[in-house]
Design a protein around this motif. Structure first.
Motif, short mmCIF file in Angstrom:
data_model
loop_
_atom_site.label_atom_id
_atom_site.label_comp_id
_atom_site.label_asym_id
_atom_site.label_seq_id
_atom_site.Cartn_x
_atom_site.Cartn_y
_atom_site.Cartn_z
N ARG A 125 0.82 -1.20 0.00
CA ARG A 125 0.00 0.00 0.00
C ARG A 125 0.87 1.26 0.00
NH1 ARG A 125 -4.77 -1.42 4.42
NH2 ARG A 125 -5.52 -3.34 3.41
N ALA A 126 1.97 1.20 0.72
CA ALA A 126 2.86 2.37 0.74
C ALA A 126 3.45 2.64 -0.63
CB ALA A 126 3.97 2.15 1.76
N MET A 127 3.91 1.58 -1.31
CA MET A 127 4.52 1.77 -2.62
C MET A 127 3.49 2.26 -3.64
SD MET A 127 7.34 -1.30 -2.94
CE MET A 127 6.50 -2.66 -2.13
N VAL A 128 2.29 1.71 -3.59
CA VAL A 128 1.24 2.15 -4.51
C VAL A 128 0.85 3.60 -4.22
CG1 VAL A 128 -1.16 1.80 -5.20
CG2 VAL A 128 0.35 -0.17 -4.89
N GLY A 129 0.67 3.92 -2.94
CA GLY A 129 0.28 5.28 -2.57
C GLY A 129 1.31 6.31 -2.97
N MET A 130 2.59 5.99 -2.79
CA MET A 130 3.63 6.92 -3.18
C MET A 130 3.65 7.13 -4.69
SD MET A 130 6.61 5.52 -0.60
CE MET A 130 7.92 6.58 -1.21
N ALA A 131 3.44 6.06 -5.44
CA ALA A 131 3.39 6.19 -6.90
C ALA A 131 2.20 7.05 -7.33
CB ALA A 131 3.32 4.81 -7.55
N GLN A 132 1.07 6.92 -6.63
CA GLN A 132 -0.09 7.75 -6.94
C GLN A 132 0.20 9.23 -6.69
OE1 GLN A 132 -3.01 5.76 -4.46
NE2 GLN A 132 -3.99 4.83 -6.24
N ARG A 170 11.44 9.41 -9.63
CA ARG A 170 10.99 9.52 -11.01
C ARG A 170 12.17 9.23 -11.94
NH1 ARG A 170 6.44 11.92 -12.81
NH2 ARG A 170 6.13 12.95 -10.78
N VAL A 171 12.04 8.22 -12.77
CA VAL A 171 13.17 7.72 -13.56
C VAL A 171 13.72 8.79 -14.50
CG1 VAL A 171 13.89 6.03 -15.29
CG2 VAL A 171 12.45 5.32 -13.39
N THR A 172 12.85 9.48 -15.25
CA THR A 172 13.35 10.46 -16.22
C THR A 172 14.09 11.60 -15.53
OG1 THR A 172 11.17 11.54 -16.17
CG2 THR A 172 11.60 9.94 -17.95
N MET A 185 3.11 10.70 -6.78
CA MET A 185 4.04 11.20 -7.79
C MET A 185 3.36 11.35 -9.14
SD MET A 185 7.97 9.94 -8.40
CE MET A 185 8.44 10.42 -6.74
N GLU A 186 2.41 10.48 -9.44
CA GLU A 186 1.69 10.57 -10.71
C GLU A 186 0.81 11.81 -10.76
OE1 GLU A 186 -1.28 7.41 -12.42
OE2 GLU A 186 0.78 6.91 -12.98
N GLN A 187 0.25 12.17 -9.62
CA GLN A 187 -0.63 13.34 -9.56
C GLN A 187 0.13 14.65 -9.48
OE1 GLN A 187 -3.02 12.38 -6.14
NE2 GLN A 187 -3.98 10.63 -7.14
N ARG A 188 1.41 14.58 -9.10
CA ARG A 188 2.21 15.80 -8.95
C ARG A 188 3.49 15.66 -9.77
NH1 ARG A 188 1.45 17.56 -2.57
NH2 ARG A 188 -0.83 17.61 -2.64
N PRO A 189 3.44 16.03 -11.02
CA PRO A 189 4.56 15.78 -11.93
C PRO A 189 5.81 16.57 -11.63
CG PRO A 189 2.85 17.09 -13.00
CD PRO A 189 2.27 16.61 -11.71
N GLY A 190 5.77 17.52 -10.70
CA GLY A 190 6.98 18.26 -10.36
C GLY A 190 7.82 17.59 -9.29
N ILE A 191 7.30 16.50 -8.70
CA ILE A 191 8.05 15.78 -7.66
C ILE A 191 8.93 14.73 -8.32
CG2 ILE A 191 7.89 14.25 -5.66
CD1 ILE A 191 5.30 15.59 -4.89
N ALA A 192 10.21 14.75 -7.97
CA ALA A 192 11.14 13.75 -8.50
C ALA A 192 11.47 12.67 -7.49
CB ALA A 192 12.44 14.42 -8.95
N LEU A 193 11.28 12.95 -6.21
CA LEU A 193 11.71 11.98 -5.21
C LEU A 193 10.85 12.12 -3.95
CD1 LEU A 193 15.35 10.98 -4.43
CD2 LEU A 193 13.80 11.38 -2.54
N LEU A 194 10.38 10.99 -3.43
CA LEU A 194 9.68 10.92 -2.15
C LEU A 194 10.49 10.02 -1.23
CD1 LEU A 194 5.94 10.44 -3.23
CD2 LEU A 194 6.96 12.49 -2.23
N GLN A 195 11.06 10.61 -0.18
CA GLN A 195 11.88 9.87 0.77
C GLN A 195 11.05 9.54 2.01
OE1 GLN A 195 15.41 8.75 0.92
NE2 GLN A 195 14.22 7.66 2.47
N TRP A 222 13.47 20.13 -9.87
CA TRP A 222 12.61 19.07 -9.36
C TRP A 222 12.41 19.22 -7.85
CZ3 TRP A 222 10.10 16.14 -12.77
CH2 TRP A 222 10.66 15.96 -14.05
N ALA A 223 11.25 18.84 -7.37
CA ALA A 223 10.97 18.86 -5.93
C ALA A 223 11.38 17.53 -5.31
CB ALA A 223 9.48 19.11 -5.67
N VAL A 224 11.96 17.61 -4.12
CA VAL A 224 12.36 16.44 -3.34
C VAL A 224 11.70 16.56 -1.97
CG1 VAL A 224 14.30 15.18 -2.33
CG2 VAL A 224 14.57 16.30 -4.56
N HIS A 225 10.82 15.62 -1.65
CA HIS A 225 10.03 15.70 -0.42
C HIS A 225 10.30 14.51 0.49
CE1 HIS A 225 7.47 19.21 -1.21
NE2 HIS A 225 7.45 18.82 -2.48
#
Length: 600
Positions: free
Chosen positions: A230-237, A298-300, A239-249, A337-340
């Motif tokens: 659930r954590a991995m899916v939620g984090m991907a969601q 975010r890979v790119t 990042m998908e909704q906020r295209p300016g985020i490159a990394l969620l730590q 890029w944003a790093v949060h």
């Protein structure tokens, strides 16, 4: 069944620290705009730190000048100001986090993020390994794959076990993959590099250049990481909704503690960590740091921003960048890029089993963090990124500085002059400074206890009021004894780094039970020698020696402390007696779909 999918290359150019990237700041995303008061938060924290350090140094200076200022006094003041500023910064960060958590302004650790929206992006879960316990690593991968399937996202995730192990390890690793891949709920791939160029960052970069364009995100893990689906899916969601985020730590919690040392560290991180982390989140904003694992990337963005060059010169200061993660966060931020950082419940890691194993890992971190001093003037870095690099290096520089401060105090006492501990007749002023120092050092622990006791769910998760107080009463003296041991170990490591001795890349010991005297005595011979030196000087500076009792005892008892805390049986006995209880981790035990947390 193939060990690897079809290749999907993506470019990952090597970056240049001497010039900003072109084009710069390619991303503009209104959803990631920081709070309007972010600059005010940071300025307030820096000003308060300077104010605390200046006030304490002024008080000390007034005590010293009463009998005239000499070279010893100047040396003491020059050492005292940055060291006091360091502990003041830590206290203020924790105090801010305490206020946020106690008032409910920050939720603390929360359930994994979730969204009603449909996730479409694909994520690769990367598990770099280097001569690890194969059964343990593959077991964690299988549990995470099952958890992803339970979350309904198995079709959007792939696991990659990226081995940098030696040739002798390949048959066992490959056989384990052959056994796991057919039954895993999520596709699992395996490859071993024959040339370990660049260590872990080189391992990841090689994967990106070969397979990166097939995936939108990559979940970076360590060999001992464990995360819920659930954590991995939620984090991907997110990042998908906020295209300016490159990394969620995420902020991993320590699990699977066995030895007394591990149980102690697990308790300390779970009880004391949340307020400090909440404070860190409060002022870091979109310039948060990267710890290299338990993070979604975010890979790119990573491919275009984080190709690491080798530094000029020979190791340990030149060559491959060792503490790559903080540098990669700075590189992402300089391209806009944003790093949060986020505090979610189901992100975990293990901890080294003994004091010696912790020191071995710390040695690599020390070399990497000291390397960062060369990058402070890199073009295009955000000033918060520079501050974080400096803080990381300072964490190791302060250890020899504290020891030099102690040596300066002893020298002044032997000369019959006023010292930090007041042996020259200004005891009241010196005691005041010493008392403030203790408050700043132990204040975060006290605030953590107050917060935990005030929260009924948190209090119950740690075993109740009595269990918390008993454990803290055991933790504080043990911390006081181990602190000088760690400080001298880091000082010796820094000396060896300056002498040009690299840390090497030995496999991590994650499952040790017990230490022998033959293991401990050679490791701590210099600690005992310095402790005996302090003991011999005691009759000549009795007041100073009295203040330094915890330091002297800790150094003399260093091998005993390492051996005594390295036992799993002793760790279990302490747990059975009600010490070092922590909130449960159902992702491991399987007794609940949702993890308990100090903040629930």
């Amino acid at each position: 069944m193939r060990p690897l999918p079809p290749e999907a290359p993506i470019a990952m150019p090597v970056q240049r620290f001497g010039e900003p990237p072109r084009p710069n700041a390619p991303v503009a995303d209104g959803q990631t705009v920081e709070p309007a008061d972010m600059l005010s938060r940071r300025v307030l924290l820096v000003l308060l730190t300077g104010l605390f350090a200046t006030a304490a140094s002024t008080t000390l200076r007034e005590s010293l000048i009463q009998d005239g200022i000499d070279a010893w006094d100047v040396a003491l003041l020059l050492l005292f100001f940055p060291l006091f500023g360091w502990i003041a910064f830590g206290f203020l960060n924790a105090a801010i986090g305490f206020v946020l958590l106690i008032t409910g302004s920050h939720p603390g650790f929360v359930p994994a993020p979730s969204s009603a929206g449909t996730l479409t992006g694909r994520t690769a879960v990367l598990v770099p390994i280097h001569n690890e316990d194969v059964a343990a690593v593959y077991g964690r991968v299988e549990r995470m794959a099952r958890s992803l399937a339970d979350a309904g996202a198995a079709h959007l995730f792939d696991f990659f076990i990226l081995s940098d192990s030696g040739p002798a390890a390949e048959p066992e690793e490959f056989a384990a993959w052959e056994a796991l891949a057919p039954r895993a709920a999520v596709p699992v791939y395996y490859r071993r590099r024959t040339h370990n160029i660049g260590r872990k960052p080189g391992n990841v970069a090689e994967w990106i250049r070969r397979f990166g364009s097939a995936y939108d995100y990559m979940m970076m893990l360590d060999a001992d990481s464990l995360m819920g689906g659930r954590a991995m899916v939620g984090m991907a969601q997110v990042m998908e909704q906020r295209p300016g985020i490159a990394l969620l730590q995420t902020v991993p919690t320590v699990i699977d503690a066995q030895t007394l040392f591990q149980r102690w560290m697990q308790f300390a991180s779970r009880l004391y960590g949340p307020i400090s982390t909440a404070g860190l989140v409060w002022w870091s904003g979109a310039e948060a740091t990267f710890w290299g694992h338990n993070a979604l990337v975010r890979v790119t963005a990573f491919a275009s921003s984080c190709g690491l060059p080798d530094l000029s010169g020979n190791p340990p200061f030149g060559g491959a960048i060792m503490s790559h993660d903080m540098v990669e966060a700075a590189l992402l931020r300089r391209r806009g890029w944003a790093v949060h950082m986020i505090m979610i419940e189901d992100s975990h890691e293990e901890y080294p089993p003994t004091l010696i194993d912790q020191a071995v890992r710390d040695r690599r971190w020390a070399q990497g963090n000291i390397q960062h001093l060369r990058l402070l003037d890199s073009a295009g870095f955000h000033w918060i990124s520079r501050l974080q690099l400096l803080i990381g290096a300072s964490a190791y520089i302060t250890s020899p500085a504290w020891l030099v401060l102690i040596a300066t105090t002893i020298a002044q006492a032997l000369a019959g002059q006023t010292t930090l501990v007041g042996s020259g007749g200004n005891s009241a002023v010196s005691l005041q400074v010493f008392g403030i120092t203790l408050v700043l050092l132990f204040g975060p622990k006290l605030l953590s206890v107050i917060w935990a006791l005030s929260n009924p769910a948190c209090r119950a998760a740690f075993g109740g009021r009595r269990a918390i107080l008993r454990s803290v009463a055991f933790d504080i003296p043990l911390s006081m004894l181990v602190a000088p041991v760690t400080a001298l170990t880091q000082t010796i490591d820094l000396i060896n780094i300056v002498r040009g001795r690299p840390s090497g890349w030995a496999p991590q010991n994650r499952n040790r039970d017990g230490l022998s005297w033959a293991d401990a005595f050679p490791r701590y011979r210099w600690h005992m020698a310095l402790g005996f030196a302090f003991l011999l000087l005691s009759p000549f500076a009795p007041i100073t020696a009295l203040w330094l009792i915890p330091v002297t005892l800790g150094l003399l008892l260093a091998p005993v402390l390492a051996i005594w805390t390295a036992s799993s049986a002793r760790g279990q006995a302490m747990a059975d007696s009600g010490y070092f209880q922590v909130p449960g981790s159902p992702i491991v035990s399987g007794d609940s779909p949702r993890l308990l947390s100090p903040a629930t």
